[in-house]
Design a protein around this motif. Sequence first.
Motif, PDB file in Angstrom:
ATOM      1  N   ILE A  19       0.840  -1.208   0.000  1.00 56.74           N
ATOM      2  CA  ILE A  19       0.000   0.000   0.000  1.00 56.74           C
ATOM      3  C   ILE A  19       0.869   1.249   0.000  1.00 56.74           C
ATOM      4  O   ILE A  19       0.580   2.239  -0.703  1.00 56.74           O
ATOM      5  N   ALA A  20       1.944   1.215   0.784  1.00 54.58           N
ATOM      6  CA  ALA A  20       2.854   2.370   0.811  1.00 54.58           C
ATOM      7  C   ALA A  20       3.470   2.616  -0.557  1.00 54.58           C
ATOM      8  O   ALA A  20       3.596   3.776  -1.005  1.00 54.58           O
ATOM      9  N   ILE A  21       3.869   1.523  -1.226  1.00 57.84           N
ATOM     10  CA  ILE A  21       4.440   1.675  -2.576  1.00 57.84           C
ATOM     11  C   ILE A  21       3.407   2.245  -3.539  1.00 57.84           C
ATOM     12  O   ILE A  21       3.713   3.129  -4.373  1.00 57.84           O
ATOM     13  N   LEU A  22       2.166   1.768  -3.443  1.00 56.76           N
ATOM     14  CA  LEU A  22       1.110   2.275  -4.317  1.00 56.76           C
ATOM     15  C   LEU A  22       0.825   3.752  -4.057  1.00 56.76           C
ATOM     16  O   LEU A  22       0.588   4.528  -4.997  1.00 56.76           O
ATOM     17  N   LEU A  23       0.836   4.147  -2.793  1.00 56.74           N
ATOM     18  CA  LEU A  23       0.632   5.562  -2.481  1.00 56.74           C
ATOM     19  C   LEU A  23       1.770   6.421  -3.017  1.00 56.74           C
ATOM     20  O   LEU A  23       1.557   7.552  -3.510  1.00 56.74           O
ATOM     21  N   ALA A  24       2.987   5.862  -2.915  1.00 53.68           N
ATOM     22  CA  ALA A  24       4.124   6.584  -3.485  1.00 53.68           C
ATOM     23  C   ALA A  24       3.974   6.713  -4.996  1.00 53.68           C
ATOM     24  O   ALA A  24       4.274   7.775  -5.590  1.00 53.68           O
ATOM     25  N   GLY A  25       3.493   5.640  -5.643  1.00 53.74           N
ATOM     26  CA  GLY A  25       3.242   5.711  -7.088  1.00 53.74           C
ATOM     27  C   GLY A  25       2.172   6.722  -7.424  1.00 53.74           C
ATOM     28  O   GLY A  25       2.241   7.390  -8.458  1.00 53.74           O
ATOM     29  N   THR A  26       1.181   6.851  -6.551  1.00 53.57           N
ATOM     30  CA  THR A  26       0.130   7.851  -6.765  1.00 53.57           C
ATOM     31  C   THR A  26       0.715   9.255  -6.734  1.00 53.57           C
ATOM     32  O   THR A  26       0.414  10.099  -7.600  1.00 53.57           O
ATOM     33  N   VAL A  27       1.551   9.511  -5.729  1.00 52.38           N
ATOM     34  CA  VAL A  27       2.172  10.838  -5.613  1.00 52.38           C
ATOM     35  C   VAL A  27       3.058  11.134  -6.820  1.00 52.38           C
ATOM     36  O   VAL A  27       3.007  12.233  -7.410  1.00 52.38           O
ATOM     37  N   LEU A  28       3.865  10.174  -7.242  1.00 53.83           N
ATOM     38  CA  LEU A  28       4.735  10.373  -8.397  1.00 53.83           C
ATOM     39  C   LEU A  28       3.928  10.582  -9.672  1.00 53.83           C
ATOM     40  O   LEU A  28       4.301  11.405 -10.537  1.00 53.83           O
ATOM     41  N   GLY A  29       2.814   9.840  -9.768  1.00 52.96           N
ATOM     42  CA  GLY A  29       1.978  10.019 -10.943  1.00 52.96           C
ATOM     43  C   GLY A  29       1.379  11.407 -11.021  1.00 52.96           C
ATOM     44  O   GLY A  29       1.293  12.013 -12.094  1.00 52.96           O
ATOM     45  N   ILE A  31       2.697  14.092  -9.614  1.00 57.53           N
ATOM     46  CA  ILE A  31       3.783  15.042  -9.859  1.00 57.53           C
ATOM     47  C   ILE A  31       4.157  15.063 -11.338  1.00 57.53           C
ATOM     48  O   ILE A  31       4.405  16.137 -11.923  1.00 57.53           O
ATOM     49  N   ASN A  32       4.212  13.907 -11.944  1.00 60.43           N
ATOM     50  CA  ASN A  32       4.599  13.798 -13.355  1.00 60.43           C
ATOM     51  C   ASN A  32       3.412  13.944 -14.295  1.00 60.43           C
ATOM     52  O   ASN A  32       3.545  13.660 -15.500  1.00 60.43           O
ATOM     53  N   GLU A  33       2.257  14.318 -13.721  1.00 60.94           N
ATOM     54  CA  GLU A  33       1.039  14.539 -14.500  1.00 60.94           C
ATOM     55  C   GLU A  33       0.570  13.278 -15.218  1.00 60.94           C
ATOM     56  O   GLU A  33      -0.072  13.340 -16.262  1.00 60.94           O
ATOM     57  N   GLN A  34       0.904  12.127 -14.635  1.00 60.75           N
ATOM     58  CA  GLN A  34       0.367  10.854 -15.137  1.00 60.75           C
ATOM     59  C   GLN A  34      -0.829  10.472 -14.255  1.00 60.75           C
ATOM     60  O   GLN A  34      -0.758   9.623 -13.376  1.00 60.75           O
ATOM     61  N   PHE A  35      -1.935  11.162 -14.507  1.00 56.85           N
ATOM     62  CA  PHE A  35      -3.087  11.061 -13.597  1.00 56.85           C
ATOM     63  C   PHE A  35      -3.747   9.684 -13.640  1.00 56.85           C
ATOM     64  O   PHE A  35      -4.263   9.193 -12.635  1.00 56.85           O
ATOM     65  N   ILE A  36      -3.717   9.070 -14.808  1.00 55.50           N
ATOM     66  CA  ILE A  36      -4.357   7.745 -14.913  1.00 55.50           C
ATOM     67  C   ILE A  36      -3.580   6.730 -14.076  1.00 55.50           C
ATOM     68  O   ILE A  36      -4.173   5.957 -13.301  1.00 55.50           O
ATOM     69  N   LEU A  37      -2.252   6.738 -14.203  1.00 55.12           N
ATOM     70  CA  LEU A  37      -1.432   5.814 -13.428  1.00 55.12           C
ATOM     71  C   LEU A  37      -1.564   6.099 -11.940  1.00 55.12           C
ATOM     72  O   LEU A  37      -1.696   5.177 -11.122  1.00 55.12           O
ATOM     73  N   GLY A  38      -1.546   7.386 -11.583  1.00 52.54           N
ATOM     74  CA  GLY A  38      -1.696   7.738 -10.173  1.00 52.54           C
ATOM     75  C   GLY A  38      -3.053   7.337  -9.627  1.00 52.54           C
ATOM     76  O   GLY A  38      -3.171   6.864  -8.487  1.00 52.54           O
ATOM     77  N   GLY A  39      -4.098   7.506 -10.471  1.00 56.44           N
ATOM     78  CA  GLY A  39      -5.444   7.109 -10.023  1.00 56.44           C
ATOM     79  C   GLY A  39      -5.565   5.614  -9.828  1.00 56.44           C
ATOM     80  O   GLY A  39      -6.190   5.133  -8.866  1.00 56.44           O
ATOM     81  N   ILE A  40      -4.942   4.850 -10.748  1.00 58.45           N
ATOM     82  CA  ILE A  40      -4.981   3.383 -10.611  1.00 58.45           C
ATOM     83  C   ILE A  40      -4.267   2.949  -9.343  1.00 58.45           C
ATOM     84  O   ILE A  40      -4.761   2.092  -8.582  1.00 58.45           O
TER      85      ILE A  40
END
Length: 282
Positions: A19-29, A31-40
């Motif tokens: 879950i922590a890794i996924l939340l980190a991926g959300t934040v990075l997504g 930041i990098n304006e990859q909203f679909i990846l961050g939302g997933i």
Amino acid sequence: MIYERKAWAMNGFVGIVIIAILLAGTVLGLINEQFILGGICLIIAIVLGSGITLVQPNQAVVVIFLGKYMGTVRREGIVVTIPFSMRRTISLRVRNFNSKRLKVNDVNGNPIEIAAVVVFKVIDAAKAVFDVDQYEEFVEIQSETAIRAVATKYPYDTFENAELTLRGNPEEVSNELTAELQERLKVAGVEVIEARLTHLAYSTEIAQAMLQRQQASAIVAARKQIVDGAVGMAQGAIKQIEKNGMVELDDERRVAMINNLLVSIVSDSGTQPVVNTGSLYQ
């Protein structure tokens, strides 16, 4: 009838790391304006987070998803189980139930007061949740019913020792009560470890009368035992006298000696011997 089975569950610490890794991926997504990846990543993290549950030692968690029983988690600690499921915690610890003082009639119709302590634990969490409604209340009601059923099978007490009694055979009564309870409570997934009487007495309205009856019965039983022993002692004394050839007794003298021996043995007070010094006219 539902039987307990193991539910899907993973180590909770591993789930938290994921879950922590996924939340980190959300934040990075974001930041990098990859909203679909961050939302997933955020949706997956929320889904896994909804399955986090804490299982205490000697507890079981029943997992229900969309009204269907999915299994039971018994592994203690933090676990991740089926997301968005309902979870009910059931204690597997050993517990006591002290019944109320029940007024029932024994097999002879005498009103008595009786109570018992029941030691039990849940061994099948699924049955405890799904097969009965409020298993604690079910245990209480069935325990009192079993106590009444066992109490009506035996007399409170007797002095002949010819049959089982509630007061005179506590082990046998406890064993039967345990077996009776186990038969009634197995539907709830409950194991009865022990059931013992904690209170047994005549009801107050007849207690004095029954005490007098017990005293009278005890006196009669004691007298019977004394008389049986006295007869045996008198018979043995007569046989010993005749065997040693000390005197020759005819039937009349034998009867007189037996009568004297019985009187001296059975009498509550000390007897006074009468010495025969011979006839007045010789």
